[in-house]
Write a protein that holds these residues in place. Structure first.
Motif, PDB file in Angstrom:
ATOM      1  N   THR A  53      45.280  24.702 -30.137  1.00 61.44           N
ATOM      2  CA  THR A  53      46.502  24.942 -30.822  1.00 61.44           C
ATOM      3  C   THR A  53      47.256  24.293 -30.925  1.00 61.44           C
ATOM      4  N   LEU A  54      47.685  22.897 -30.070  1.00 54.02           N
ATOM      5  CA  LEU A  54      48.704  21.965 -30.409  1.00 54.02           C
ATOM      6  C   LEU A  54      48.068  21.330 -31.514  1.00 54.02           C
ATOM      7  N   ASN A  55      47.026  21.105 -31.574  1.00 63.03           N
ATOM      8  CA  ASN A  55      46.380  19.910 -32.528  1.00 63.03           C
ATOM      9  C   ASN A  55      46.155  20.836 -33.942  1.00 63.03           C
ATOM     10  N   THR A  56      46.214  21.915 -33.756  1.00 63.72           N
ATOM     11  CA  THR A  56      46.182  22.698 -35.648  1.00 63.72           C
ATOM     12  C   THR A  56      47.883  22.686 -35.255  1.00 63.72           C
ATOM     13  N   PHE A  57      48.925  23.144 -34.618  1.00 68.34           N
ATOM     14  CA  PHE A  57      50.546  22.916 -34.855  1.00 68.34           C
ATOM     15  C   PHE A  57      51.199  21.540 -35.511  1.00 68.34           C
ATOM     16  N   VAL A 115      48.837  32.042 -38.997  1.00 70.45           N
ATOM     17  CA  VAL A 115      47.306  32.569 -38.771  1.00 70.45           C
ATOM     18  C   VAL A 115      46.463  31.759 -37.885  1.00 70.45           C
ATOM     19  N   ASN A 116      46.143  30.945 -38.441  1.00 75.27           N
ATOM     20  CA  ASN A 116      44.907  29.269 -37.617  1.00 75.27           C
ATOM     21  C   ASN A 116      45.750  29.338 -36.632  1.00 75.27           C
ATOM     22  N   ILE A 117      47.009  28.806 -35.691  1.00 80.96           N
ATOM     23  CA  ILE A 117      47.726  29.363 -34.935  1.00 80.96           C
ATOM     24  C   ILE A 117      47.728  30.191 -33.632  1.00 80.96           C
ATOM     25  N   LEU A 118      47.682  30.900 -34.421  1.00 88.35           N
ATOM     26  CA  LEU A 118      47.341  32.374 -33.754  1.00 88.35           C
ATOM     27  C   LEU A 118      46.588  32.799 -33.368  1.00 88.35           C
ATOM     28  N   PHE A 119      45.495  32.746 -34.164  1.00 86.01           N
ATOM     29  CA  PHE A 119      44.466  33.173 -34.103  1.00 86.01           C
ATOM     30  C   PHE A 119      42.553  32.446 -33.350  1.00 86.01           C
ATOM     31  N   MET A 120      42.554  31.213 -34.640  1.00 83.20           N
ATOM     32  CA  MET A 120      41.723  29.870 -34.189  1.00 83.20           C
ATOM     33  C   MET A 120      41.154  29.803 -32.835  1.00 83.20           C
ATOM     34  N   PRO A 121      42.634  29.181 -32.345  1.00 81.47           N
ATOM     35  CA  PRO A 121      41.815  28.386 -31.275  1.00 81.47           C
ATOM     36  C   PRO A 121      41.161  29.254 -29.978  1.00 81.47           C
ATOM     37  N   THR A 122      41.384  30.975 -30.071  1.00 77.85           N
ATOM     38  CA  THR A 122      41.143  32.108 -28.645  1.00 77.85           C
ATOM     39  C   THR A 122      40.064  32.584 -29.356  1.00 77.85           C
ATOM     40  N   TYR A 123      39.478  32.567 -30.544  1.00 76.13           N
ATOM     41  CA  TYR A 123      38.580  33.076 -31.158  1.00 76.13           C
ATOM     42  C   TYR A 123      37.550  32.284 -31.255  1.00 76.13           C
ATOM     43  N   ARG A 124      37.923  31.095 -31.268  1.00 72.29           N
ATOM     44  CA  ARG A 124      37.295  29.752 -30.975  1.00 72.29           C
ATOM     45  C   ARG A 124      36.035  29.917 -29.707  1.00 72.29           C
ATOM     46  N   TYR A 125      37.767  29.505 -28.396  1.00 75.93           N
ATOM     47  CA  TYR A 125      37.221  29.893 -27.582  1.00 75.93           C
ATOM     48  C   TYR A 125      36.108  30.344 -26.729  1.00 75.93           C
ATOM     49  N   TYR A 126      36.301  32.341 -27.293  1.00 75.69           N
ATOM     50  CA  TYR A 126      35.111  33.069 -26.855  1.00 75.69           C
ATOM     51  C   TYR A 126      33.547  32.916 -28.188  1.00 75.69           C
ATOM     52  N   VAL A 127      34.041  32.150 -29.217  1.00 78.67           N
ATOM     53  CA  VAL A 127      32.590  31.902 -29.296  1.00 78.67           C
ATOM     54  C   VAL A 127      31.859  30.989 -29.605  1.00 78.67           C
ATOM     55  N   HIS A 128      32.183  30.025 -29.131  1.00 80.85           N
ATOM     56  CA  HIS A 128      31.950  28.192 -28.622  1.00 80.85           C
ATOM     57  C   HIS A 128      31.048  28.646 -27.306  1.00 80.85           C
ATOM     58  N   ARG A 129      30.025  27.456 -27.337  1.00 84.00           N
ATOM     59  CA  ARG A 129      29.388  28.052 -26.077  1.00 84.00           C
ATOM     60  C   ARG A 129      28.096  26.248 -26.336  1.00 84.00           C
TER      61      ARG A 129
END
Length: 161
Positions: A19-23, A60-74
């Motif tokens: 989130t901070l990175n994207t911000f 949109v990127n800040i609000l959704f991308m970090p959390t979504y990627r957290y749930y996807v990335h393994r």
């Protein structure tokens, strides 16, 4: 080597880091358009919509991308390979056999240091984009993963070519 999805999640602090990175990227990119908007009055008719478009995209990127990627990335390391699953819009599943590992690096940018996170980069000798990058690991966990990978690669015969 058994083919399966990797098991481990990233640190929950990955969400804050992304989130901070994207911000900060948003501030930089939008700032590149805001400065001319403020200086040249004639450019405002076309720069205004561009700025609002960028604000919407980054919002949109800040609000959704970090959390979504957290749930996807393994990620996972075994005695045979390093596995990663990454992506946001498209997903990439990468497997690097231990015998192909040429280098293992740990990277910590300023925000990662502040959040006690690290990125582990595992590269191979092959040309092009080969290897894996595991972002958002707890710094201590990353240190242990690198130590373990180093032990395994040292004990694996071959020259990673």
């Amino acid at each position: 080597m058994r083919i399966r999805p990797p098991r481990n999640r990233l640190s929950p602090r990955f969400i804050v880091w992304r989130t901070l990175n994207t911000f900060f990227w948003a501030l930089f990119v939008i700032g590149l358009f805001v400065v001319p908007y403020l200086i040249w009055e004639d450019a405002r008719t076309w720069l205004g919509p561009v700025i609002w478009f960028l604000v919407a995209v980054f919002g949109v990127n800040i609000l959704f991308m970090p959390t979504y990627r957290y749930y996807v990335h393994r990620w996972e390391t075994t005695d045979d390979a390093v596995y990663t699953l990454t992506g946001w819009i498209s997903r990439e599943w990468r497997i690097v056999p231990i015998s192909r590992i040429q280098s293992i690096d740990t990277v910590q940018g300023p925000i990662e240091q502040m959040l006690k996170l690290a990125t582990v980069k595992v590269t191979t000798a092959a040309a092009g984009r080969h290897g894996v990058t595991i972002e958002g690991l707890d710094a201590e966990l990353a240190k242990e993963a690198v130590r373990r990978l180093n032990e395994i690669t040292q004990a694996t015969p071959g020259d990673a070519t």
